[in-house]
Design an enzyme around this catalytic site. Structure first.
Site, PDB file in Angstrom:
ATOM      1  N   VAL A 216       9.273   9.995  12.412  1.00  0.00           N
ATOM      2  CA  VAL A 216       8.945   9.733  11.010  1.00  0.00           C
ATOM      3  C   VAL A 216       9.978  10.439  10.139  1.00  0.00           C
ATOM      4  O   VAL A 216      10.095  11.664  10.172  1.00  0.00           O
ATOM      5  CB  VAL A 216       7.523  10.226  10.668  1.00  0.00           C
ATOM      6  CG1 VAL A 216       7.198   9.943   9.210  1.00  0.00           C
ATOM      7  CG2 VAL A 216       6.501   9.568  11.583  1.00  0.00           C
ATOM      8  N   ASP A 217      10.724   9.657   9.365  1.00  0.00           N
ATOM      9  CA  ASP A 217      11.812  10.217   8.558  1.00  0.00           C
ATOM     10  C   ASP A 217      11.807   9.569   7.184  1.00  0.00           C
ATOM     11  O   ASP A 217      12.296   8.456   7.009  1.00  0.00           O
ATOM     12  CB  ASP A 217      13.149   9.984   9.263  1.00  0.00           C
ATOM     13  CG  ASP A 217      14.294  10.700   8.562  1.00  0.00           C
ATOM     14  OD1 ASP A 217      14.025  11.386   7.558  1.00  0.00           O
ATOM     15  OD2 ASP A 217      15.443  10.575   9.015  1.00  0.00           O
ATOM     16  N   SER A 218      11.252  10.278   6.209  1.00  0.00           N
ATOM     17  CA  SER A 218      11.215   9.743   4.845  1.00  0.00           C
ATOM     18  C   SER A 218      12.585   9.768   4.189  1.00  0.00           C
ATOM     19  O   SER A 218      12.761   9.223   3.100  1.00  0.00           O
ATOM     20  CB  SER A 218      10.227  10.550   3.996  1.00  0.00           C
ATOM     21  OG  SER A 218      10.625  11.907   3.916  1.00  0.00           O
ATOM     22  N   GLY A 219      13.571  10.387   4.831  1.00  0.00           N
ATOM     23  CA  GLY A 219      14.922  10.408   4.283  1.00  0.00           C
ATOM     24  C   GLY A 219      15.765   9.232   4.717  1.00  0.00           C
ATOM     25  O   GLY A 219      16.888   9.080   4.247  1.00  0.00           O
ATOM     26  N   ARG A 337      19.830   7.808  10.143  1.00  0.00           N
ATOM     27  CA  ARG A 337      19.136   8.401   8.999  1.00  0.00           C
ATOM     28  C   ARG A 337      19.660   7.843   7.693  1.00  0.00           C
ATOM     29  O   ARG A 337      18.915   7.568   6.779  1.00  0.00           O
ATOM     30  CB  ARG A 337      19.277   9.925   9.026  1.00  0.00           C
ATOM     31  CG  ARG A 337      18.648  10.574  10.234  1.00  0.00           C
ATOM     32  CD  ARG A 337      18.624  12.075  10.141  1.00  0.00           C
ATOM     33  NE  ARG A 337      17.587  12.492   9.189  1.00  0.00           N
ATOM     34  CZ  ARG A 337      17.819  12.877   7.956  1.00  0.00           C
ATOM     35  NH1 ARG A 337      19.034  12.883   7.480  1.00  0.00           N
ATOM     36  NH2 ARG A 337      16.833  13.253   7.168  1.00  0.00           N
TER      37      ARG A 337
END
Length: 414
Positions: A216-219, A337
């Site tokens: 999970v990577d909100s960036g 990312r």
């Protein structure tokens, strides 16, 4: 009784020792390695009488939870043994002689130095000054007794002419470094957790019945799936290769295409999701597009991800895929990312400007190119150009969306 011992010259603390009140002073001195010839011991701010060491601790006035302080008899010579002599108002000759005198009074320290023929040199003043004097003076010059921790010679030079521009620059540099060092000491004392590695956020889900651990990577702008996971879950046939290209970050990675929609299962809830299929070691990454679409909430206090009224816990470090941890430190991770999509000259251009664009995007009138281009922030234009589009396409998209970068990016990807 419990007795604690502290040393003035080193701030070392020993104990507390659990001792019997019938224990003799001589046994206590042996336990704490007290040397009467070079040290003084204090109890309740008063020097403890060491002439009669056969008395008990109780007879000496010691009580439970008392503290004993050990000081050197000769502070100057004692500190010299630890490389920090009292050198104020001492000439070089006096400094060397002070060190020689200390070694004469402390033969055990001389033995620990391990220098050949040192015992003979100590007893020969002239030879000691000639052979060991230059070494001691060199160490004395390197040592600092100033707030910046620099050699005293440099500190004296700076302070002798602080208005000199060169000296001012050096003083400013030292002041800044001193503040940084203070911040480091503060952080290590009060927030040591900031120096440890933080576990990344992973959750368990299923795709076509196959268990997957997703990062999970909100960036990250886009949700990513690896080519191996696409093959394992049987989604290879759904890849739209018109969206193939190059992902460019620190390095480059190949984009096979895009899966426009498929279902993922989190607990008992099925959610539609689209993926950019990328050749990367990381199996799956949930990016901001999917998190926003389903109004997900990352709750770090409770260590869960809330999505569609379902809470799923983040995985502990022991369950995080080791190959994914390695992938996060490689250039490919930066490509994933950032999701900075750049089309290659052969397939990328056709992918983004092919039939899909012709159907979904209205044709730009030819007169538009001849009109005065509205002024947009160069940073906004660069964001779109970094996604792989030409400067002209970026400006046209911003013009159509009133300068909104997010809408412009969505328009260009249609």
């Amino acid at each position: 009784m419990n007795i604690t011992v502290t040393y003035e010259h080193s701030d070392d603390v020993l104990g507390p020792f659990e001792l019997s009140e019938d224990m003799s002073l001589i046994d206590l001195f042996a336990l704490i390695d007290f040397k009467e010839e070079s040290q003084i011991i204090f109890h309740n701010m008063k020097q403890l009488d060491t002439k009669n060491t056969n008395i008990t601790l109780k007879e000496a006035g010691l009580q439970n939870h008392d503290m004993l302080l050990i000081k050197p008899k000769n502070p100057a010579s004692s500190q010299a043994a630890f490389g920090q002599p009292q050198e104020i108002d001492l000439t070089d000759e006096q400094y060397i002689e002070q060190f020689r005198t200390f070694l004469l009074e402390n033969p055990s320290m001389a033995q620990e130095m391990g220098l050949p023929n040192l015992e003979h040199m100590i007893n020969n003043k002239t030879q000691f000054h000639q052979l060991l004097g230059p070494v001691l003076l060199s160490r004395r010059g390197e040592r600092s007794n100033n707030p910046f921790g620099i050699p005293n010679s440099e500190y004296s030079r700076l302070m002798s002419n602080p208005d000199d521009p060169v000296n001012q620059a050096r003083i400013s540099e030292l002041t800044n470094q001193h503040e940084i060092d203070e911040q480091l000491r503060y952080a290590m004392e009060y927030t040591p957790e900031s120096f440890t590695q933080v576990s990344m956020l992973y959750i368990k889900l299923e795709i076509n019945g196959h268990p997957v651990k997703a990062f999970v990577d909100s960036g990250a702008q886009q949700t990513i799936m690896s080519t191996k996971l696409a093959e394992r879950t049987g989604l290879t046939s759904l890849i739209d290769k018109r969206f193939s290209g190059i992902a460019q970050g620190v390095g480059t990675g190949k984009i096979l295409g895009r899966i426009h929609t498929t279902q993922i299962k989190i607990h008992d809830v099925f959610l539609p999701c689209s993926f950019t299929v990328l050749d990367t070691p990381m199996e799956m990454l949930l990016g901001l597009d999917m998190l926003r679409r389903h109004q997900a909430s990352i709750d770090l206090k409770n260590n869960v991800l809330r999505i569609s009224d379902v809470e799923t816990p983040f995985l502990p470090e022991s369950e995080i895929p080791k190959d994914s941890l390695h992938a996060l430190t490689t250039p490919a991770a930066d490509e994933v990312r950032k999701a900075a999509l750049k089309r290659d000259s052969s397939s990328g251009k056709n992918a983004m400007t092919g039939d899909a664009n012709k159907v979904k995007q209205p044709k730009i009138p030819s007169s538009t190119t001849n009109q005065t281009v509205p002024s947009f922030a160069e940073s906004d234009i660069k964001k779109l150009v970094d996604l792989g589009f030409s400067r002209k396409e970026a400006i046209n998209a911003l013009n159509k969306t009133g300068g909104n970068v997010d809408y412009a990016a969505s328009l260009l990807f249609q």
